[in-house]
Design a protein around this motif. Structure first.
Motif, PDB file in Angstrom:
ATOM      1  N   GLN A   1      90.156  47.907 -30.006  1.00  0.00           N
ATOM      2  CA  GLN A   1      90.236  46.763 -31.054  1.00  0.00           C
ATOM      3  C   GLN A   1      91.780  47.130 -32.029  1.00  0.00           C
ATOM      4  OE1 GLN A   1      87.381  45.600 -33.321  1.00  0.00           O
ATOM      5  NE2 GLN A   1      85.945  47.050 -31.923  1.00  0.00           N
TER       6      GLN A   1
ATOM      7  N   GLY B   1      83.914  43.494 -34.772  1.00  0.00           N
ATOM      8  CA  GLY B   1      84.472  43.055 -35.696  1.00  0.00           C
ATOM      9  C   GLY B   1      85.424  44.380 -36.524  1.00  0.00           C
TER      10      GLY B   1
ATOM     11  N   ASP C   1      88.175  44.410 -38.507  1.00  0.00           N
ATOM     12  CA  ASP C   1      88.461  43.086 -39.116  1.00  0.00           C
ATOM     13  C   ASP C   1      87.773  43.774 -40.564  1.00  0.00           C
ATOM     14  OD1 ASP C   1      89.911  41.447 -38.063  1.00  0.00           O
ATOM     15  OD2 ASP C   1      88.708  40.073 -37.616  1.00  0.00           O
TER      16      ASP C   1
END
Length: 267
Positions: A15, A105, A108
């Motif tokens: 990521q 996620g 984020d």
């Protein structure tokens, strides 16, 4: 990134690699390696697992901060309970994020936290209490519960009624402090709040603090025994230091500094 699970580190690495805002400069698998990486790399950010061998994430935070004071630390845990949050914040973490299934996620969420912390830094009072004896905390908290109950039940003796929501807030703090101190040799606690909210709470506490010996006698209560005084000193020092960092609360800090210095001498 520091996590004792290879798969978690791989997921995070992928990521971060795909996000141009980040560059991974080191990886570790336990708290000791986290400290070594902090000293060697002085990274802007460390994402730190909570449960690891040799040294846990929370245990490693104070030494990471000592060796790399400018590094922001985010604790990454499968169980972000209130105890873990308080322990990490008190040790010096900027936030605690909970692991979720797959966690695609995460980056984020991490960015959101960092941006929010940055934008609110000047608008937030951050209070740290301790380290101080856990026994002192237990003695002070037990006695202060009695004081709050008496003041809430007999506002005529105090001369003014403390709003119900403030009384409940006092009680919630005492509950938190009691839980943190329950089996601890050393007490540490931290919290964040808006300056206006902190001012309101502190000003009502000052009303209680100004009670005379006659008022205390009428209520059947007394200030903390000597064994609890180190906690009172640590608490007031933490509050004054936090208030003094903000323009909005600096005048209140100056006023309270004089009052609490007098109270500490008098008691």
């Amino acid at each position: 990134m520091v996590d004792d699970t290879d798969d978690v580190r791989l997921l995070l690495r992928l990521q971060f690699r795909d996000d141009p805002r980040f560059e991974v400069v080191g990886e570790g698998a336990d708290g000791e390696q986290a400290i070594e990486l902090a000293e060697a790399e002085h990274p802007d950010l460390i994402v730190l697992d909570r449960q690891m061998p040799k040294l846990s994430g929370v245990e490693a935070i104070p030494e990471i901060r000592r060796r790399s004071p400018e590094t922001a630390i985010v604790l990454y845990t499968a169980g972000a309970d209130a105890g873990a949050y308080q322990a990490a914040l008190a040790a010096g973490a900027v936030e605690v994020l909970e692991k979720s299934g797959g966690d695609l996620g995460f980056v984020d969420r991490l960015v959101g936290v960092l941006l929010e912390r940055g934008s609110e830094a000047d608008a937030t009072v951050e209070i740290h209490v301790g380290p101080v004896s856990g026994e002192a905390a237990r003695v002070w908290v037990t006695n202060t519960r009695t004081i709050i109950d008496a003041v809430a039940a007999h506002p005529d003796v105090v001369g003014t009624a403390i709003p119900d929501d403030v009384v409940e807030l006092f009680r919630s703090f005492l509950t938190q402090w009691g839980e943190v101190a329950a089996d601890a040799e050393e007490f540490r606690w931290a919290a964040r709040a808006r300056p206006a909210d902190v001012s309101r709470i502190v000003e009502h506490w000052v009303t209680i603090d100004r009670m005379t010996d006659e008022q205390l006698e009428r209520l059947g209560i007394h200030w903390s025994p000597a064994a609890g005084e180190p906690f009172f000193h640590a608490l007031t020092a933490g509050v004054l230091e936090a208030l003094g960092r903000h323009e909005e609360t600096r005048r209140l800090a100056a006023l309270l500094g004089d009052q609490w210095a007098y109270l500490q001498r008098d008691r």
